[in-house]
Design an enzyme around this catalytic site. Structure first.
Site, short mmCIF file in Angstrom:
data_model
loop_
_atom_site.label_atom_id
_atom_site.label_comp_id
_atom_site.label_asym_id
_atom_site.label_seq_id
_atom_site.Cartn_x
_atom_site.Cartn_y
_atom_site.Cartn_z
N TYR A 6 -3.41 -100.24 39.23
CA TYR A 6 -3.68 -98.82 38.91
C TYR A 6 -5.14 -98.61 38.52
O TYR A 6 -5.82 -97.74 39.07
CB TYR A 6 -2.75 -98.38 37.78
CG TYR A 6 -2.90 -96.93 37.40
CD1 TYR A 6 -2.52 -95.92 38.29
CD2 TYR A 6 -3.41 -96.56 36.15
CE1 TYR A 6 -2.65 -94.58 37.94
CE2 TYR A 6 -3.53 -95.23 35.79
CZ TYR A 6 -3.16 -94.24 36.69
OH TYR A 6 -3.29 -92.91 36.35
N LYS A 24 -8.24 -96.65 40.59
CA LYS A 24 -8.95 -95.48 40.06
C LYS A 24 -10.46 -95.76 39.94
O LYS A 24 -11.27 -94.83 40.04
CB LYS A 24 -8.35 -95.04 38.72
CG LYS A 24 -6.91 -94.52 38.81
CD LYS A 24 -6.78 -93.17 39.51
CE LYS A 24 -5.37 -92.60 39.39
NZ LYS A 24 -5.19 -91.30 40.04
N SER A 84 -12.80 -96.37 33.55
CA SER A 84 -14.20 -96.51 33.17
C SER A 84 -14.50 -98.00 32.99
O SER A 84 -13.78 -98.70 32.27
CB SER A 84 -14.43 -95.77 31.85
OG SER A 84 -15.69 -96.11 31.33
N1 LIG Z 1 0.58 -89.13 33.15
C1 LIG Z 1 -0.52 -89.63 32.62
O1 LIG Z 1 -0.56 -89.96 31.43
C2 LIG Z 1 -1.77 -89.76 33.47
C3 LIG Z 1 -2.94 -90.20 32.84
C4 LIG Z 1 -4.11 -90.31 33.57
C5 LIG Z 1 -4.11 -89.94 34.91
N2 LIG Z 1 -2.96 -89.52 35.51
C6 LIG Z 1 -3.03 -89.14 36.92
O2 LIG Z 1 -2.53 -87.82 37.09
C7 LIG Z 1 -2.03 -87.65 38.42
C8 LIG Z 1 -0.66 -87.01 38.37
O3 LIG Z 1 0.22 -87.89 37.69
P1 LIG Z 1 1.49 -87.38 36.83
O4 LIG Z 1 1.32 -87.91 35.49
O5 LIG Z 1 1.72 -85.94 37.06
O6 LIG Z 1 2.62 -88.28 37.53
P2 LIG Z 1 3.96 -87.91 38.29
O7 LIG Z 1 4.74 -86.91 37.55
O8 LIG Z 1 4.55 -89.22 38.66
O9 LIG Z 1 3.42 -87.18 39.63
C9 LIG Z 1 2.79 -87.88 40.67
C10 LIG Z 1 2.77 -86.94 41.85
O10 LIG Z 1 2.12 -87.60 42.96
C11 LIG Z 1 2.95 -87.42 44.08
N3 LIG Z 1 2.75 -88.42 45.13
C12 LIG Z 1 2.81 -89.77 45.04
N4 LIG Z 1 2.61 -90.31 46.25
C13 LIG Z 1 2.41 -89.29 47.11
C14 LIG Z 1 2.15 -89.20 48.50
N5 LIG Z 1 2.07 -90.28 49.27
N6 LIG Z 1 1.96 -87.97 49.05
C15 LIG Z 1 2.05 -86.85 48.29
N7 LIG Z 1 2.32 -86.88 46.97
C16 LIG Z 1 2.49 -88.08 46.41
C17 LIG Z 1 4.37 -87.48 43.52
O11 LIG Z 1 5.30 -87.01 44.47
P3 LIG Z 1 6.79 -87.67 44.57
O12 LIG Z 1 7.62 -86.99 43.53
O13 LIG Z 1 7.21 -87.36 45.97
O14 LIG Z 1 6.64 -89.14 44.30
C18 LIG Z 1 4.17 -86.55 42.32
O15 LIG Z 1 4.17 -85.21 42.72
C19 LIG Z 1 -2.05 -89.05 39.05
O16 LIG Z 1 -3.17 -89.18 39.89
C20 LIG Z 1 -2.17 -89.98 37.85
O17 LIG Z 1 -2.78 -91.20 38.17
C21 LIG Z 1 -1.80 -89.41 34.81
#
Ligand SMILES: NC(=O)c1ccc[n+]([C@@H]2O[C@H](COP(=O)([O-])OP(=O)(O)OC[C@H]3O[C@@H](n4cnc5c(N)ncnc54)[C@H](OP(=O)(O)O)[C@@H]3O)[C@@H](O)[C@H]2O)c1
Length: 247
Positions: free
Chosen positions: A164, A168, A149
């Site tokens: 990052y 976003k 934001s």
């Molecule tokens: N965790 C937080 O606190 C948080 C907060 C705000 C927003 N988010 C957002 O939430 C979403 C999910 O994140 P998460 O926290 O679950 O993180 P995570 O556990 O690291 O998961 C990220 C996922 O994205 C996949 N990925 C990355 N590059 C890819 C590609 N080129 N093609 C297909 N898949 C790909 C990863 O697959 P691989 O295992 O193959 O790398 C994994 O499945 C993200 O967009 C992140 O920015 C997370």
């Protein structure tokens, strides 16, 4: 009953897995779990199956034209439709010290982060929206972060994390622009912040689970006709309902 088909990118673990699991528990939704490594996706499909939750699986690397094309051809042949797209796959490479300032961040890191967090979402949208247009139905959920934001940029509360956060911001812009393109259709696109969650990206100190972060995605993936369009939502749990964040 014709089931809606839901595609969730990067859904073998973390938030994507939690979203896939929740959507798959709805009778009228067929989930297609995707991951770039086939063995990861198959293992996740197996984990869900052991809970009696059935999902389909297909490999998908969102940064690869060839993989997205191959996936789309498969989806067309297997289902001939897609109703829900959750753009969840994301990377956050800001752990290296030089990545913590816009004055030192490596341009390759910026490019790689934008490639996954923004351009890949454009690629997925270009590939799957024609299928949504064909049936005048679509729900697209873009997983963003409240750190994107513009109103949060001067806050001391968040890490600088320039690649990052800027990626976003780009994702949020893409969401608003596409909403304009979808005006007058029954394709609804929104972004949301899932909050800080215990995932590989969020780490173990995070206050919330991926399951909690998935709630708003499910809400946005199942919006009724005439529902929210081109908005940026906070995680519902924090506010007890759907609350729009400032861009
Ligand atoms: N965790 C937080 O606190 C948080 C907060 C705000 C927003 N988010 C957002 O939430 C979403 C999910 O994140 P998460 O926290 O679950 O993180 P995570 O556990 O690291 O998961 C990220 C996922 O994205 C996949 N990925 C990355 N590059 C890819 C590609 N080129 N093609 C297909 N898949 C790909 C990863 O697959 P691989 O295992 O193959 O790398 C994994 O499945 C993200 O967009 C992140 O920015 C997370």
């Amino acid at each position: 009953m014709t089931q809606k088909v839901a595609v969730i990118t990067g859904s073998h673990k973390g938030l994507g897995y939690a979203i896939a699991r929740k959507l798959a528990q709805k009778e009228d939704i067929q989930v297609v779990l995707t991951s770039r490594q086939e063995q990861d996706g198959l293992a996740a499909q197996q984990r869900l199956s052991s809970e009696n939750i059935q999902v389909d699986f297909h490999p998908l690397d969102v940064t690869s034209d060839a993989s997205v094309q191959q996936f789309t051809t498969w989806l067309q042949q297997a289902y001939g439709r897609v109703d829900i797209l959750v753009n969840n796959a994301g990377v956050n490479p800001t752990m290296q010290p030089e990545e913590s300032s816009l004055l030192t961040v490596q341009m390759e890191t910026m490019l790689a982060t934008f490639a996954t967090n923004v351009l890949a979402v454009a690629r997925m949208t270009q590939a799957l929206v024609p299928l949504m247009k064909a049936q005048n139905y679509g729900r697209i959920v873009n997983v963003s972060t409240e750190m994107a934001s513009l109103a949060s940029m001067s806050s001391d509360y968040y890490p600088l994390a320039p690649s990052y956060r800027l990626s976003k911001v780009g994702l949020n812009g893409l969401t608003a622009l596409l909403a304009k393109e979808f005006q007058g259709t029954n394709i609804l696109i929104n972004a949301y912040s899932p909050g800080w969650m215990q995932t590989d990206m969020g780490g173990s100190n995070a206050p919330f689970t991926a399951d909690e972060g998935a709630e708003t995605a499910v809400y946005l993936a199942t919006l009724p006709e005439g529902g929210a369009q081109g908005k940026f939502f906070a995680e519902m749990r924090k506010f007890g309902g759907a609350i729009a964040l400032p861009w």
